[in-house]
Motif scaffolding. Structure first.
Motif, PDB file in Angstrom:
ATOM      1  N   LEU A 117      30.048  56.803  38.713  1.00  0.00           N
ATOM      2  CA  LEU A 117      31.311  56.389  38.082  1.00  0.00           C
ATOM      3  C   LEU A 117      31.377  54.869  37.942  1.00  0.00           C
ATOM      4  N   MET A 118      30.933  54.146  38.962  1.00  0.00           N
ATOM      5  CA  MET A 118      30.965  52.687  38.907  1.00  0.00           C
ATOM      6  C   MET A 118      30.020  52.165  37.827  1.00  0.00           C
ATOM      7  N   ALA A 119      28.848  52.769  37.703  1.00  0.00           N
ATOM      8  CA  ALA A 119      27.830  52.289  36.769  1.00  0.00           C
ATOM      9  C   ALA A 119      28.180  52.574  35.312  1.00  0.00           C
ATOM     10  N   ARG A 120      29.141  53.436  35.076  1.00  0.00           N
ATOM     11  CA  ARG A 120      29.477  53.817  33.707  1.00  0.00           C
ATOM     12  C   ARG A 120      30.330  52.778  32.976  1.00  0.00           C
ATOM     13  N   ILE A 121      30.900  51.828  33.697  1.00  0.00           N
ATOM     14  CA  ILE A 121      31.735  50.808  33.056  1.00  0.00           C
ATOM     15  C   ILE A 121      31.263  49.417  33.474  1.00  0.00           C
ATOM     16  N   PRO A 122      31.454  48.411  32.617  1.00  0.00           N
ATOM     17  CA  PRO A 122      31.028  47.058  32.964  1.00  0.00           C
ATOM     18  C   PRO A 122      31.947  46.417  33.998  1.00  0.00           C
ATOM     19  N   GLN A 123      31.409  45.435  34.683  1.00  0.00           N
ATOM     20  CA  GLN A 123      32.190  44.731  35.696  1.00  0.00           C
ATOM     21  C   GLN A 123      33.210  43.785  35.075  1.00  0.00           C
ATOM     22  N   ALA A 124      32.807  43.092  34.012  1.00  0.00           N
ATOM     23  CA  ALA A 124      33.661  42.048  33.426  1.00  0.00           C
ATOM     24  C   ALA A 124      34.523  42.591  32.291  1.00  0.00           C
ATOM     25  N   ARG A 125      35.659  41.977  32.100  1.00  0.00           N
ATOM     26  CA  ARG A 125      36.532  42.329  30.988  1.00  0.00           C
ATOM     27  C   ARG A 125      35.950  41.820  29.671  1.00  0.00           C
ATOM     28  N   GLU A 126      36.151  42.588  28.599  1.00  0.00           N
ATOM     29  CA  GLU A 126      35.640  42.181  27.291  1.00  0.00           C
ATOM     30  C   GLU A 126      36.390  40.971  26.755  1.00  0.00           C
ATOM     31  N   ASP A 127      37.712  40.922  26.973  1.00  0.00           N
ATOM     32  CA  ASP A 127      38.507  39.814  26.441  1.00  0.00           C
ATOM     33  C   ASP A 127      38.361  38.552  27.265  1.00  0.00           C
ATOM     34  N   ILE A 128      38.091  38.713  28.573  1.00  0.00           N
ATOM     35  CA  ILE A 128      37.898  37.564  29.460  1.00  0.00           C
ATOM     36  C   ILE A 128      36.653  37.838  30.296  1.00  0.00           C
ATOM     37  N   PRO A 129      35.457  37.482  29.803  1.00  0.00           N
ATOM     38  CA  PRO A 129      34.212  37.806  30.503  1.00  0.00           C
ATOM     39  C   PRO A 129      34.127  37.269  31.921  1.00  0.00           C
ATOM     40  N   SER A 130      34.912  36.224  32.231  1.00  0.00           N
ATOM     41  CA  SER A 130      34.869  35.648  33.571  1.00  0.00           C
ATOM     42  C   SER A 130      35.800  36.368  34.541  1.00  0.00           C
ATOM     43  N   ALA A 131      36.516  37.399  34.060  1.00  0.00           N
ATOM     44  CA  ALA A 131      37.446  38.139  34.909  1.00  0.00           C
ATOM     45  C   ALA A 131      36.938  39.551  35.169  1.00  0.00           C
ATOM     46  N   MET A 132      37.257  40.083  36.320  1.00  0.00           N
ATOM     47  CA  MET A 132      36.802  41.403  36.725  1.00  0.00           C
ATOM     48  C   MET A 132      37.738  42.493  36.197  1.00  0.00           C
ATOM     49  N   ARG A 133      37.163  43.588  35.738  1.00  0.00           N
ATOM     50  CA  ARG A 133      37.957  44.737  35.315  1.00  0.00           C
ATOM     51  C   ARG A 133      38.542  45.435  36.534  1.00  0.00           C
ATOM     52  N   GLU A 134      39.823  45.782  36.448  1.00  0.00           N
ATOM     53  CA  GLU A 134      40.481  46.429  37.575  1.00  0.00           C
ATOM     54  C   GLU A 134      39.924  47.820  37.835  1.00  0.00           C
TER      55      GLU A 134
END
Length: 224
Positions: A117-134
């Protein structure tokens, strides 16, 4: 007495989650003063549950209380980073070692499912690459919890959970560092592979290295 909501939740618990999330995401910054009126507006609650939430957050190290200034967000420091990292390496490294030795097929399934489940989504946000996706951070937390879930010690798991939470703000800061180059995806995959291969010592060493890399990436932030 705490005011309870449906499902056994409490107002103080909801206030705790709301304030902690504001701290985690940077909506309030390290060192910012926390005024009760602002927090009441944030939580949509009276002062009592907010006060109870702040007492809990202070006990956990997210906020500090000064007799003259009141509550404020705890500052980030190199000394705390090093302390949290060393303690996590010690406690979670041992918890993972024990889990690899004691884990059964159900534990293996939890680890595999959480990693998938973790590997299926990227770590960084698309709109703010320097921010982590919740949503990635939520799955990341579940993966690390799954790795150590078979250690057999509720007390050790409680300590590891608190340390993981304390490290959250530093972890988020490391993602935002310009020029930081790490194969975090590969590190997580390696942890899973070593755990499933029943290499207890190798998995524990890889976990300690995983946390050490985050700390190393932040060393420059605090010393420049």
């Amino acid at each position: 007495m705490e005011q309870k909501k449906a499902g056994g939740r409490t107002l103080a618990g909801d206030a705790y989650e709301a304030i902690r999330q504001a701290i985690r995401t940077g909506a309030v910054k390290p060192g910012d003063r926390l005024r009760f009126a602002d927090l009441q507006a944030l939580c949509g609650m009276s002062v009592t549950p907010v006060r109870e939430a702040l007492a809990r957050l202070t006990a956990e190290g997210f906020t500090v209380l000064d007799d003259h200034r009141g509550y404020s967000v705890a500052s980030l420091s190199l000394a705390e980073l090093r302390d949290i990292t060393a303690t996590r390496q010690l406690c979670e490294g041992e918890a993972l070692r024990l889990s690899v030795l004691r884990g059964d097929a159900d534990w293996e399934g939890r680890v595999i499912a959480a990693h998938h489940l973790m590997a299926r989504i990227p770590q960084a946000r698309e709109d703010i690459p320097s921010a982590m996706r919740e949503d990635w951070e939520a799955r990341h937390s579940v993966f690390h919890a799954a790795l150590i879930s078979a250690c057999g010690s509720p007390s050790l798991l409680e300590i590891c959970g608190k340390l993981f939470s304390r490290a959250d703000r530093y972890r988020r800061l490391s993602v935002s560092l310009v020029g930081a180059t790490r194969d975090v995806t590969g590190e997580h995959r390696r942890l899973m592979e070593l755990a499933l291969a029943r290499d207890a010592e190798g998995a524990a060493a890889a976990l300690r290295d995983h946390y050490g890399r985050t700390a190393a990436a932040l060393e420059g932030f605090f010393t420049t």
